[in-house]
Design a protein around this motif. Structure first.
Motif, PDB file in Angstrom:
ATOM      1  N   THR A 404      -8.705  44.906  14.926  1.00  0.00           N
ATOM      2  CA  THR A 404      -9.865  45.212  15.768  1.00  0.00           C
ATOM      3  C   THR A 404     -10.417  43.949  16.422  1.00  0.00           C
ATOM      4  OG1 THR A 404     -10.434  47.114  14.378  1.00  0.00           O
ATOM      5  CG2 THR A 404     -12.173  46.214  15.776  1.00  0.00           C
ATOM      6  N   GLU A 405     -10.524  42.870  15.666  1.00  0.00           N
ATOM      7  CA  GLU A 405     -11.033  41.621  16.223  1.00  0.00           C
ATOM      8  C   GLU A 405     -10.025  40.973  17.175  1.00  0.00           C
ATOM      9  OE1 GLU A 405     -10.833  42.355  13.034  1.00  0.00           O
ATOM     10  OE2 GLU A 405     -12.957  42.751  12.531  1.00  0.00           O
ATOM     11  N   LYS A 406      -8.730  41.061  16.819  1.00  0.00           N
ATOM     12  CA  LYS A 406      -7.702  40.407  17.628  1.00  0.00           C
ATOM     13  C   LYS A 406      -7.486  41.112  18.964  1.00  0.00           C
ATOM     14  CE  LYS A 406      -6.623  37.347  14.484  1.00  0.00           C
ATOM     15  NZ  LYS A 406      -5.427  37.514  13.647  1.00  0.00           N
ATOM     16  N   ALA A 407      -7.728  42.414  19.036  1.00  0.00           N
ATOM     17  CA  ALA A 407      -7.468  43.176  20.261  1.00  0.00           C
ATOM     18  C   ALA A 407      -8.274  42.635  21.439  1.00  0.00           C
ATOM     19  CB  ALA A 407      -7.781  44.649  20.027  1.00  0.00           C
ATOM     20  N   LYS A 408      -9.548  42.408  21.252  1.00  0.00           N
ATOM     21  CA  LYS A 408     -10.391  41.942  22.359  1.00  0.00           C
ATOM     22  C   LYS A 408      -9.993  40.542  22.805  1.00  0.00           C
ATOM     23  CE  LYS A 408     -14.348  44.807  21.082  1.00  0.00           C
ATOM     24  NZ  LYS A 408     -15.791  44.838  20.720  1.00  0.00           N
ATOM     25  N   ALA A 409      -9.588  39.714  21.852  1.00  0.00           N
ATOM     26  CA  ALA A 409      -9.171  38.352  22.201  1.00  0.00           C
ATOM     27  C   ALA A 409      -7.914  38.358  23.064  1.00  0.00           C
ATOM     28  CB  ALA A 409      -8.948  37.540  20.937  1.00  0.00           C
ATOM     29  N   LEU A 410      -7.107  39.410  22.940  1.00  0.00           N
ATOM     30  CA  LEU A 410      -5.860  39.511  23.702  1.00  0.00           C
ATOM     31  C   LEU A 410      -6.020  40.358  24.957  1.00  0.00           C
ATOM     32  CD1 LEU A 410      -3.449  39.947  20.664  1.00  0.00           C
ATOM     33  CD2 LEU A 410      -3.587  37.946  22.163  1.00  0.00           C
ATOM     34  N   GLY A 411      -7.241  40.739  25.293  1.00  0.00           N
ATOM     35  CA  GLY A 411      -7.486  41.494  26.516  1.00  0.00           C
ATOM     36  C   GLY A 411      -7.270  42.988  26.385  1.00  0.00           C
ATOM     37  N   LEU A 412      -7.264  43.524  25.177  1.00  0.00           N
ATOM     38  CA  LEU A 412      -7.063  44.956  24.962  1.00  0.00           C
ATOM     39  C   LEU A 412      -8.378  45.622  24.576  1.00  0.00           C
ATOM     40  CD1 LEU A 412      -3.720  44.773  22.940  1.00  0.00           C
ATOM     41  CD2 LEU A 412      -4.007  45.173  25.405  1.00  0.00           C
ATOM     42  N   ASP A 413      -8.398  46.934  24.651  1.00  0.00           N
ATOM     43  CA  ASP A 413      -9.632  47.663  24.384  1.00  0.00           C
ATOM     44  C   ASP A 413      -9.886  47.890  22.896  1.00  0.00           C
ATOM     45  OD1 ASP A 413     -10.062  47.808  27.099  1.00  0.00           O
ATOM     46  OD2 ASP A 413      -9.173  49.814  27.309  1.00  0.00           O
ATOM     47  N   ASN A 414      -8.827  48.103  22.136  1.00  0.00           N
ATOM     48  CA  ASN A 414      -9.011  48.452  20.717  1.00  0.00           C
ATOM     49  C   ASN A 414      -7.734  48.177  19.924  1.00  0.00           C
ATOM     50  OD1 ASN A 414      -7.291  50.825  21.220  1.00  0.00           O
ATOM     51  ND2 ASN A 414      -9.115  51.648  22.261  1.00  0.00           N
ATOM     52  N   ALA A 439       6.252  39.827  23.850  1.00  0.00           N
ATOM     53  CA  ALA A 439       4.806  40.082  23.811  1.00  0.00           C
ATOM     54  C   ALA A 439       4.119  39.472  25.025  1.00  0.00           C
ATOM     55  CB  ALA A 439       4.225  39.503  22.522  1.00  0.00           C
ATOM     56  N   GLU A 440       4.561  38.284  25.444  1.00  0.00           N
ATOM     57  CA  GLU A 440       3.957  37.665  26.627  1.00  0.00           C
ATOM     58  C   GLU A 440       4.260  38.470  27.881  1.00  0.00           C
ATOM     59  OE1 GLU A 440       3.843  33.510  29.220  1.00  0.00           O
ATOM     60  OE2 GLU A 440       5.229  33.702  27.534  1.00  0.00           O
ATOM     61  N   VAL A 441       5.486  39.009  27.986  1.00  0.00           N
ATOM     62  CA  VAL A 441       5.830  39.847  29.131  1.00  0.00           C
ATOM     63  C   VAL A 441       4.877  41.025  29.235  1.00  0.00           C
ATOM     64  CG1 VAL A 441       7.572  41.410  30.083  1.00  0.00           C
ATOM     65  CG2 VAL A 441       8.267  39.172  29.178  1.00  0.00           C
ATOM     66  N   VAL A 442       4.588  41.684  28.107  1.00  0.00           N
ATOM     67  CA  VAL A 442       3.686  42.841  28.114  1.00  0.00           C
ATOM     68  C   VAL A 442       2.296  42.432  28.592  1.00  0.00           C
ATOM     69  CG1 VAL A 442       2.580  44.602  26.703  1.00  0.00           C
ATOM     70  CG2 VAL A 442       4.978  44.011  26.293  1.00  0.00           C
ATOM     71  N   TYR A 443       1.754  41.373  28.021  1.00  0.00           N
ATOM     72  CA  TYR A 443       0.399  40.952  28.392  1.00  0.00           C
ATOM     73  C   TYR A 443       0.314  40.508  29.856  1.00  0.00           C
ATOM     74  CZ  TYR A 443      -0.636  41.048  23.386  1.00  0.00           C
ATOM     75  OH  TYR A 443      -0.820  41.449  22.095  1.00  0.00           O
ATOM     76  N   ASN A 444       1.356  39.831  30.347  1.00  0.00           N
ATOM     77  CA  ASN A 444       1.342  39.383  31.748  1.00  0.00           C
ATOM     78  C   ASN A 444       1.417  40.559  32.715  1.00  0.00           C
ATOM     79  OD1 ASN A 444       1.079  36.660  31.173  1.00  0.00           O
ATOM     80  ND2 ASN A 444       3.287  36.273  31.182  1.00  0.00           N
ATOM     81  N   ARG A 445       2.190  41.582  32.364  1.00  0.00           N
ATOM     82  CA  ARG A 445       2.299  42.734  33.261  1.00  0.00           C
ATOM     83  C   ARG A 445       1.051  43.595  33.249  1.00  0.00           C
ATOM     84  NH1 ARG A 445       8.476  45.155  33.610  1.00  0.00           N
ATOM     85  NH2 ARG A 445       9.522  43.158  33.959  1.00  0.00           N
ATOM     86  N   LEU A 446       0.267  43.519  32.153  1.00  0.00           N
ATOM     87  CA  LEU A 446      -0.968  44.297  32.085  1.00  0.00           C
ATOM     88  C   LEU A 446      -2.124  43.652  32.831  1.00  0.00           C
ATOM     89  CD1 LEU A 446      -0.959  45.434  28.336  1.00  0.00           C
ATOM     90  CD2 LEU A 446      -0.380  46.825  30.348  1.00  0.00           C
ATOM     91  N   LYS A 447      -1.966  42.417  33.220  1.00  0.00           N
ATOM     92  CA  LYS A 447      -3.063  41.710  33.881  1.00  0.00           C
ATOM     93  C   LYS A 447      -3.348  42.303  35.260  1.00  0.00           C
ATOM     94  CE  LYS A 447      -2.360  37.225  31.628  1.00  0.00           C
ATOM     95  NZ  LYS A 447      -1.987  35.802  31.850  1.00  0.00           N
ATOM     96  N   PRO A 448      -4.618  42.414  35.642  1.00  0.00           N
ATOM     97  CA  PRO A 448      -4.966  42.915  36.976  1.00  0.00           C
ATOM     98  C   PRO A 448      -4.440  42.019  38.095  1.00  0.00           C
ATOM     99  CG  PRO A 448      -6.855  43.004  35.524  1.00  0.00           C
ATOM    100  CD  PRO A 448      -5.816  42.218  34.808  1.00  0.00           C
TER     101      PRO A 448
END
Length: 552
Positions: A404-414, A439-448
């Protein structure tokens, strides 16, 4: 040598003389005529220090009577043996101002038969102390008994005082003991409650300090010493099979107890003896074991050490729930689809975390919550019991990682989205080294700000999950025609939920991605060799390499 005056009022002090009266020095009764219990013999006291002269005038309270002295002279000569002491002079009307106040005797004790008698100072009388005329006569040195040595009980009682505490009873016992010793009757030791209480405290400490394991071991040793060999069967069993579930953390005595209840061994003591006598048997793991009834303890230990005896379901990292359900049906000898039906109906009662989602878009609410591991599963067990163990393990693991704490730090909702990312990393990554880059590919593609894919993941794994397949050769026409939210070629962002059960390696990588700018990847050999790119041009090069290897 100082003399008493020969006039009236020269009688020696007495406990009832005017010094002890109610009205000072005057108005007291005389003591003439009282009978001494010593039959007229003077009482012997150590001779007093020198005193000054009494006044020759009549002293008040004695009614003018001249008290004779033992020598009949009317005056008493005092020995000067008590030299060096302060002389006190008594004058008419008080003490000498320069003298020191003498020791004043206390009032007579009514219970003392001698306290009311007149006291005579026999200055010329012999001192019988230490002579044969003394009473009681002194004991000759040869007959004198040495002082009794202190009883060892006293030391023991003091040692237990901390444990037992102090109380009025204990004080009375010590006082009685002291009186006995003074009277020469103190040989019999006093049994102290302190000792008994101290021993009781020691027993409690040993029992609880050793723990149940120690109690079990000593219980077994006591059984062996008291009754001999523990009851045991002989041979490898009677042929009737039975499944015994051993919970996590169970020790030898718990395992033996469960085997005895199932009819496998004759006694838990026999199993403990066999386990402690067999090298490596202390490594028996939790799980469901297929055993036989009426086995010798040694045979049961050997069979439990064989992995083939375990009835378990293994959830592998990345495995979908559909595969887990089928494995449970097989182990429990249930018809196909039985566990899936139980999961669909009872998922809310299996212990999911509060942040888990179960919307209509989520294909399976338990997906991502059947944590990889080995779980007991044997005929006679219920599917919901096995599923609950898996969900409980996932809940504990996710809580330990602080999703729960790590999700927000990584730019996720929950946390639910974080488990979904973990399932994608597990499904797309082929090796341990791939996971952090994936994991980096996923986070980079989710970025606005992603203008390369416009927030589209474009993962084949999400479409395969939707279809229940594992096909890497999917045409663009097929993909583009399917409107499912799990189709990440058409819908930006994450799919509605996890697409498998991520293992710990993928989960750790999800929480700690690389930061190198990776946004593309291609399995260039079609299986295990995944390569990554940062630009679209690099991606096209990797795609050509894949086509060449696949023969396209």
């Amino acid at each position: 040598m100082t003399e008493y005056g020969r006039g009236q009022g020269s009688e020696p002090w007495h406990p009832e003389d005017p010094l002890y009266g109610d009205g000072g020095w005057g108005g007291q009764q005389t003591h003439a005529g009282r009978q001494s219990p010593y039959d007229g013999q003077p009482q012997h006291y150590p001779q007093a220090p020198q005193y000054g002269e009494w006044s020759h005038e009549q002293q008040p309270g004695y009614e003018g009577q001249q008290q004779p002295y033992p020598d009949g002279s009317g005056q008493q000569q005092y020995d000067q043996r008590f030299h060096g002491q302060t002389q006190q002079q008594f004058h008419q009307g008080g003490w000498d101002a320069t003298g020191t106040h003498g020791h004043v005797p206390y009032a007579a004790d009514p219970g003392d038969p001698y306290g009311q008698q007149p006291v005579a100072y026999g200055g010329e009388q012999p001192d019988f102390y230490g002579t044969e005329d003394a009473y009681p006569p002194p004991v000759p040195p040869a007959r004198r008994r040495p002082d009794p040595e202190p009883e060892p009980e006293a030391a023991a009682e003091e040692e237990h005082a901390v444990l037992a505490g102090d109380g009025e009873e204990d004080d009375e016992e010590h006082e009685l003991q002291g009186r006995r010793e003074r009277r020469g009757k103190g040989k019999k030791p006093v049994k102290s409650k302190k000792r008994r209480t101290g021993c009781a405290c020691m027993v409690v400490v040993l029992v609880f300090g050793g723990g149940l394991g120690g109690v079990g071991y000593f219980g077994y040793k006591f059984y062996q010493n008291r009754f001999g060999t523990a009851p045991d069967f002989a041979g490898d069993g009677n042929g009737e099979q039975v499944t015994v579930e051993i919970p996590k953390g169970a020790g030898g005595w718990e395992i033996g107890r469960r085997l005895k209840e199932a009819g496998v061994v004759k006694s838990a003591e026999a199993f403990v003896h066999a386990q402690t006598s067999t090298p490596g048997a202390d490594g028996i793991q939790a799980g469901a074991y297929l055993l036989k009834k009426e086995m010798s303890a040694a045979s049961a230990v050997r069979l439990m050490m064989d992995p083939r005896s375990q009835n378990s379901v293994v959830v592998t990292p990345g495995e979908r729930n559909s595969g887990v359900y089928a494995a449970i049906d097989k182990k429990l000898e249930l018809s196909a689809g039985s566990t899936k039906k139980v999961a669909d109906k009872q998922y809310k009662s299996l212990g999911l975390p509060a942040w888990a989602r179960s919307s209509s878009e989520v294909k399976d609410p338990l997906e991502g919550f059947l944590f990889p591991g080995t779980y007991p599963a044997a005929k006679g067990m219920k599917p919901e019991a096995i599923l609950k163990q898996m969900v409980t393990q996932a809940k504990q693991k996710y809580a330990a990682y602080g999703l729960t704490e790590k999700a927000k730090a990584l730019g996720l909702d929950n946390a639910f989205q974080l488990v979904t990312v973990g399932s994608l990393v597990q499904a797309e990554g082929k090796t341990h080294e791939d996971f952090r880059k994936m994991a980096e590919v996923v986070y980079n593609r989710l970025k606005p700000t992603n203008t390369e894919t416009n927030r589209l993941l474009q993962f084949d794994s999400t479409y395969n999950y939707l279809k229940g397949t594992s096909n890497i050769h999917i045409s663009e026409k097929e993909i583009n025609s399917n409107p499912s939210p799990y189709n990440t070629y058409r819908h930006p962002g994450l799919p509605p939920g996890p697409i498998g059960n991520p293992g710990e390696d993928a989960l750790k990588a999800t929480l700690n991605p690389t930061h190198d700018g990776w946004i593309y990847f291609v399995a260039t050999d079609g299986t295990n060799n995944t390569e990554f790119a940062k630009t679209y041009a690099e991606f096209l090069e990797l795609k050509d390499k894949f086509n060449a290897n696949a023969g396209n």
